[in-house]
Design a protein around this motif. Structure first.
Motif, PDB file in Angstrom:
ATOM      1  N   SER A 163       0.816  -1.216   0.000  1.00 20.04           N
ATOM      2  CA  SER A 163       0.000   0.000   0.000  1.00 20.04           C
ATOM      3  C   SER A 163       0.849   1.266   0.000  1.00 20.04           C
ATOM      4  O   SER A 163       0.323   2.359   0.223  1.00 20.04           O
ATOM      5  N   ARG A 178       2.061   3.446  -5.322  1.00 21.41           N
ATOM      6  CA  ARG A 178       0.692   3.582  -5.835  1.00 21.41           C
ATOM      7  C   ARG A 178       0.591   4.769  -6.797  1.00 21.41           C
ATOM      8  O   ARG A 178      -0.005   4.666  -7.871  1.00 21.41           O
ATOM      9  N   ASP A 229      -4.209  -3.177  -4.345  1.00 23.12           N
ATOM     10  CA  ASP A 229      -4.232  -1.896  -3.629  1.00 23.12           C
ATOM     11  C   ASP A 229      -4.470  -0.739  -4.594  1.00 23.12           C
ATOM     12  O   ASP A 229      -5.272   0.159  -4.319  1.00 23.12           O
ATOM     13  N   SER A 251      -7.741   1.881  -4.806  1.00 22.16           N
ATOM     14  CA  SER A 251      -7.561   3.319  -4.609  1.00 22.16           C
ATOM     15  C   SER A 251      -7.906   4.159  -5.842  1.00 22.16           C
ATOM     16  O   SER A 251      -8.102   5.360  -5.718  1.00 22.16           O
TER      17      SER A 251
END
Length: 161
Positions: A44, A49, A75, A79
C-alpha cells in the motif's frame, strides 16, 4: 534498494504513459514491484501507488504473476476510485479560486521540475501542485526513502529543476 526500485518503476511507467512502452516495460514493472515488496515495501506504499495509478489500465493482470505484485495491483485497483477526476476535482468538491501569489509562482515555475524533500508523498497533493504550477514533473523524496545527500544533490543540481 528502495529508491532504485521506485526509480525503475517510474521510468517504465513513464514510458508507458507516453505511449513509448512495450511488454518489456510492463515486465520490468512487475519485476521491480515484486522485488520492492519482497524487500519490505508495503503493498500500500503511497509512492508506489502514485507511480502505478496513471498506467493502471495498462498493467498486466495479476493472475499468474507473483503474489507480491498481485497485492500491489489490488491496492492500486481499490484506490483508483478515490483518484481525482481528470479536471482535478474530487466528486462533490469545488475548485478554489487561484490566488495572485499562486499565479506569480506558476509563471516562474511553469515547465520546470520541482523537487520536494520530506513528508509523506500524497498522490492528490502531487497532482494539485503539478497542475497549480504547471510543472513538467514533481519528484518527491520522502524520508522513508532514506535518500543520500548524493541522491539529493544529483536531483537538485539538474538544470530543469
Amino acid at each position: 534498494m528502495r529508491i532504485k526500485g521506485l526509480r525503475q518503476v517510474k521510468y517504465h511507467a513513464t514510458r508507458i504513459a507516453k505511449g513509448k512502452g512495450s511488454a518489456h516495460d510492463l515486465d520490468k514493472i512487475v519485476e521491480a514491484v515484486t522485488e520492492l515488496v519482497g524487500d519490505g515495501l508495503p503493498p500500500s506504499n503511497l509512492e508506489l501507488r502514485g507511480l502505478l495509478l496513471p498506467v493502471f489500465d495498462r498493467l498486466p493482470d495479476p493472475e499468474g504473476r507473483p503474489a507480491a505484485y498481485a497485492r500491489v495491483y489490488a491496492d492500486v485497483e481499490l484506490s483508483r476510485d478515490r483518484r481525482p477526476r481528470a479536471d482535478g476535482k474530487q466528486p462533490g468538491t469545488h475548485k478554489k479560486p487561484v490566488s495572485e501569489e499562486i499565479r506569480r509562482a506558476a509563471a516562474l515555475l511553469r515547465g520546470t521540475e520541482l523537487i520536494l524533500i520530506g513528508g509523506e508523498r500524497r498522490v492528490e497533493a502531487e497532482h494539485a501542485l503539478t497542475e497549480a504550477f504547471g510543472l513538467s514533473e514533481l519528484t518527491w523524496f520522502t524520508l522513508s526513502d532514506d535518500p543520500t545527500l548524493d541522491d539529493l544533490d544529483r536531483a537538485i543540481s539538474r538544470p530543469e529543476v
